[in-house]
Write a protein that holds these residues in place. Structure first.
Motif, mmCIF file in Angstrom:
data_model
loop_
_atom_site.group_PDB
_atom_site.id
_atom_site.type_symbol
_atom_site.label_atom_id
_atom_site.label_comp_id
_atom_site.label_asym_id
_atom_site.label_seq_id
_atom_site.Cartn_x
_atom_site.Cartn_y
_atom_site.Cartn_z
ATOM 1 N N UNK A 119 0.823 -1.208 0.000
ATOM 2 C CA UNK A 119 0.000 0.000 0.000
ATOM 3 C C UNK A 119 0.855 1.254 0.000
ATOM 4 N N UNK A 120 0.206 2.395 -0.307
ATOM 5 C CA UNK A 120 0.913 3.673 -0.379
ATOM 6 C C UNK A 120 1.536 4.046 0.961
ATOM 7 N N UNK A 121 0.892 3.663 2.077
ATOM 8 C CA UNK A 121 1.430 4.002 3.400
ATOM 9 C C UNK A 121 2.796 3.369 3.603
ATOM 10 N N UNK A 122 2.899 2.076 3.302
ATOM 11 C CA UNK A 122 4.179 1.379 3.497
ATOM 12 C C UNK A 122 5.186 1.773 2.431
ATOM 13 N N UNK A 123 4.734 2.090 1.215
ATOM 14 C CA UNK A 123 5.665 2.548 0.184
ATOM 15 C C UNK A 123 6.248 3.907 0.545
ATOM 16 N N UNK A 124 5.431 4.796 1.117
ATOM 17 C CA UNK A 124 5.958 6.095 1.545
ATOM 18 C C UNK A 124 7.028 5.920 2.608
ATOM 19 N N UNK A 125 6.795 5.014 3.546
ATOM 20 C CA UNK A 125 7.809 4.758 4.575
ATOM 21 C C UNK A 125 9.083 4.213 3.947
ATOM 22 N N UNK A 126 8.925 3.311 2.994
ATOM 23 C CA UNK A 126 10.104 2.719 2.353
ATOM 24 C C UNK A 126 10.888 3.767 1.578
ATOM 25 N N UNK A 127 10.207 4.583 0.774
ATOM 26 C CA UNK A 127 10.900 5.581 -0.035
ATOM 27 C C UNK A 127 11.545 6.659 0.828
ATOM 28 N N UNK A 128 10.889 7.032 1.924
ATOM 29 C CA UNK A 128 11.504 7.999 2.838
ATOM 30 C C UNK A 128 12.756 7.429 3.480
ATOM 31 N N UNK A 129 12.726 6.123 3.804
ATOM 32 C CA UNK A 129 13.901 5.494 4.406
ATOM 33 C C UNK A 129 15.036 5.345 3.402
ATOM 34 N N UNK A 130 14.702 5.136 2.125
ATOM 35 C CA UNK A 130 15.728 4.972 1.097
ATOM 36 C C UNK A 130 16.328 6.299 0.656
ATOM 37 N N UNK A 131 15.605 7.398 0.864
ATOM 38 C CA UNK A 131 16.094 8.703 0.407
ATOM 39 C C UNK A 131 17.385 9.054 1.128
ATOM 40 N N UNK A 132 18.414 9.555 0.410
ATOM 41 C CA UNK A 132 19.679 9.918 1.067
ATOM 42 C C UNK A 132 19.475 11.081 2.018
ATOM 43 N N UNK A 133 20.191 11.044 3.132
ATOM 44 C CA UNK A 133 20.112 12.131 4.102
ATOM 45 C C UNK A 133 20.796 13.366 3.534
ATOM 46 N N UNK A 134 20.271 14.538 3.858
ATOM 47 C CA UNK A 134 20.801 15.796 3.334
ATOM 48 C C UNK A 134 21.478 16.584 4.454
ATOM 49 N N UNK A 135 22.459 17.386 4.058
ATOM 50 C CA UNK A 135 23.140 18.274 4.998
ATOM 51 C C UNK A 135 22.202 19.429 5.322
ATOM 52 N N UNK A 136 21.760 19.498 6.582
ATOM 53 C CA UNK A 136 20.787 20.512 6.967
ATOM 54 C C UNK A 136 21.356 21.920 6.851
ATOM 55 N N UNK A 137 22.686 22.089 7.027
ATOM 56 C CA UNK A 137 23.269 23.413 6.846
ATOM 57 C C UNK A 137 23.103 23.888 5.409
#
Length: 292
Positions: free
Chosen positions: A197-215
């Motif tokens: 479902x879209x709920x679990x896919x959103x969690x998966x894609x958010x977890x796979x997204x590379x972390x960004x430098x907040x600065x």
């Protein structure tokens, strides 16, 4: 004279659900889940019943619309949907019980290999229960694999429970994993489908997204004038002297000058005039005015 047919170029249709999302990383996730299912088949089915189920292929794509029958499982506020083609399920059923049993019959252990499944046989409650149990086990594998990708550890794993026996169509944001299985001893093959479902896919894609430098994010959000760096140069005074006077200067001589308004320049461009003042022993520019 021959007429040339116009060349027709194929165009890739962009799925708006995939734009700006790390869908290129889903292949690695799909391979990990395939290994989970392969280990499940090996340890829970092949070793126990001396079967030879194996995974031949896998695909993971945005789910198209469909009208087939699904088994649906709830996991927190999302769902995993499951379907298995009947030849595979009947083959598994016969490995498990020796033959397809009537609903009132007790399990009978048999060392004889199962016959080739016949899909025209009526569906039994035993077959339905086996499909429901298998769907829950594989749905749990999918949920656990998604939770393992998340950066923050999951303190309480999601509970996967069977919710309904049928589902029609596909909702936006769902993805379909297709596992092609074969049982080589009896030449049986088919597909196992997991629709996430879209709920679990959103969690998966958010977890796979590379972390960004907040600065960098904060810097990028500043308005352009705040990010544009310029160097100001102040020209304090100008005094004209003759060449003879300049040549006559000796150590200790004094040139009389008076400090008036200073010119403020960027590069060679004169943009402002400013008054020169002293503050705590430092010369400062004040009363800046645009140059006409």
């Amino acid at each position: 004279m021959t007429n040339k047919q116009p060349t027709v170029r194929a165009h890739t249709v962009i799925d708006p659900r995939t734009m700006g999302r790390p869908v290129h990383l889903l292949g690695g996730f799909a391979n990990q889940l395939r290994d989970d299912v392969a280990d499940f088949l090996r340890s829970r089915i092949n070793r126990r019943y001396k079967a030879n189920f194996q995974i031949d292929a896998i695909s993971f794509v945005a789910a198209p619309a469909d009208s087939q029958r699904w088994l649906s499982y709830s996991a927190n506020d999302g769902r995993i949907h499951f379907s298995i083609e009947r030849p595979l399920l009947l083959c598994l059923l016969r490995y498990r019980y020796g033959s397809v049993m009537p609903e009132s019959s007790a399990p009978v252990e048999s060392s004889a290999p199962p016959p080739t499944p016949l899909t025209d046989e009526p569906e039994t409650a035993t077959e339905e229960r086996l499909g429901t149990m298998l769907g829950q086990q594989l749905s749990e594998l999918a949920v656990r694999r998604i939770e393992s990708v998340q950066r923050e550890p999951v303190e309480t794993p999601a509970a996967v429970t069977f919710t309904e026996a049928a589902l029609q169509g596909a909702s936006d944001g769902e993805w379909l994993m297709t596992l092609t299985l074969s049982e080589t001893r009896w030449n049986v093959s088919g597909h196992i489908l997991l629709k996430i479902s879209a709920v679990w896919m959103n969690r998966l894609l958010q977890a796979l997204a590379p972390s960004r430098d907040r600065r960098k994010e904060r810097t990028a959000t500043k308005p352009f004038p705040a990010r544009l760096q310029l160097t100001l140069r102040a020209r304090m005074l100008e005094k004209e002297v003759s060449l003879g006077t300049l040549l006559d200067l000796r150590l200790g001589d004094v040139l009389p000058i008076s400090v008036g308004d200073a010119d403020v320049l960027i590069g060679d461009s004169r943009l402002f005039t400013a008054s020169v003042a002293e503050h705590h022993g430092k010369l400062c520019l004040t009363s800046l005015a645009d140059v006409d």
